[in-house]
Motif scaffolding. Structure first.
Motif, short mmCIF file in Angstrom:
data_model
loop_
_atom_site.label_atom_id
_atom_site.label_comp_id
_atom_site.label_asym_id
_atom_site.label_seq_id
_atom_site.Cartn_x
_atom_site.Cartn_y
_atom_site.Cartn_z
N THR A 74 -1.31 -7.85 12.13
CA THR A 74 -1.34 -8.30 10.73
C THR A 74 -2.60 -9.12 10.46
O THR A 74 -3.27 -8.91 9.44
N SER A 77 -5.58 -6.75 10.29
CA SER A 77 -5.59 -5.76 9.21
C SER A 77 -5.71 -6.37 7.82
O SER A 77 -6.22 -5.72 6.90
N ARG A 78 -5.24 -7.58 7.63
CA ARG A 78 -5.20 -8.18 6.29
C ARG A 78 -6.58 -8.28 5.64
O ARG A 78 -6.72 -7.93 4.46
N SER A 80 -9.29 -6.46 5.98
CA SER A 80 -9.77 -5.13 5.60
C SER A 80 -9.00 -4.59 4.40
O SER A 80 -9.59 -3.98 3.50
N LEU A 81 -7.71 -4.80 4.38
CA LEU A 81 -6.90 -4.32 3.26
C LEU A 81 -7.17 -5.10 1.99
O LEU A 81 -7.13 -4.55 0.88
N SER A 82 -7.44 -6.41 2.10
CA SER A 82 -7.68 -7.21 0.90
C SER A 82 -9.01 -6.84 0.24
O SER A 82 -9.17 -7.02 -0.96
N ALA A 86 -5.47 -3.56 -1.27
CA ALA A 86 -4.30 -2.84 -0.79
C ALA A 86 -3.42 -3.72 0.09
O ALA A 86 -2.78 -3.24 1.01
N THR A 87 -3.34 -5.03 -0.24
CA THR A 87 -2.52 -5.91 0.58
C THR A 87 -1.03 -5.60 0.44
O THR A 87 -0.24 -5.98 1.30
N TRP A 89 0.23 -2.83 0.83
CA TRP A 89 0.53 -1.82 1.84
C TRP A 89 0.67 -2.42 3.24
O TRP A 89 1.02 -1.72 4.18
N LEU A 90 0.39 -3.68 3.37
CA LEU A 90 0.40 -4.33 4.69
C LEU A 90 1.75 -4.23 5.40
O LEU A 90 1.78 -3.85 6.59
N LEU A 93 2.24 -0.65 6.63
CA LEU A 93 1.25 -0.35 7.68
C LEU A 93 1.66 -0.98 9.00
O LEU A 93 1.63 -0.31 10.04
#
Length: 126
Positions: A74, A77-78, A80-82, A86-87, A89-90, A93
């Motif tokens: 987590t 990945s957070r 990159s997603l932010s 696309a947070t 989708w965390l 994912l």
């Protein structure tokens, strides 16, 4: 007088004779294995005890390790997603990655390490 196996002349060639000798040894091993498995005495109590020790006693360590892997994944990945917004989708994912991909791998590694070391310690103490 009998000749030693190393001094004997090969029937076909050394490699072919060695192959068939190895094949015969493997067959004898498999035959003896199945003979020993299906003949009494059966030790079902010992099998159940070992399954308990391998499975149930490893569960807390595997659960803790899986939880820590989820936290690390987590945190990685957070950011990159932010960047892509696309947070939301965390959670999906993380659940897919940890349960499908990392879960079996972490479980296998931790269980193999714990069980292997405990079996090695048990053998070493004999």
């Amino acid at each position: 007088m009998t000749e030693k196996a190393a001094d004997r002349k090969p029937l076909l060639s050394k490699k072919i004779d060695k192959f068939f000798t190895g094949l015969a040894d493997a067959w004898n091993f498999v035959r003896r294995f199945f003979k020993e498995v299906f003949l009494p005495p059966y030790e079902f109590k010992e099998v159940v005890q070992q399954c308990y020790r391998i499975g149930v006693e490893s569960l807390p360590l595997i659960a803790l390790t899986g939880f820590i892997v989820g936290i690390v994944f987590t945190n990685q990945s957070r950011p990159s997603l932010s960047e892509f917004g696309a947070t939301s989708w965390l959670p999906s994912l993380i659940s897919i990655a940890v349960v499908r991909a990392m879960g079996p791998l972490v479980t296998a590694l931790i269980a193999a390490g714990k069980v292997g070391s405990s079996i090695g310690a048990e053998i070493g103490s004999m």
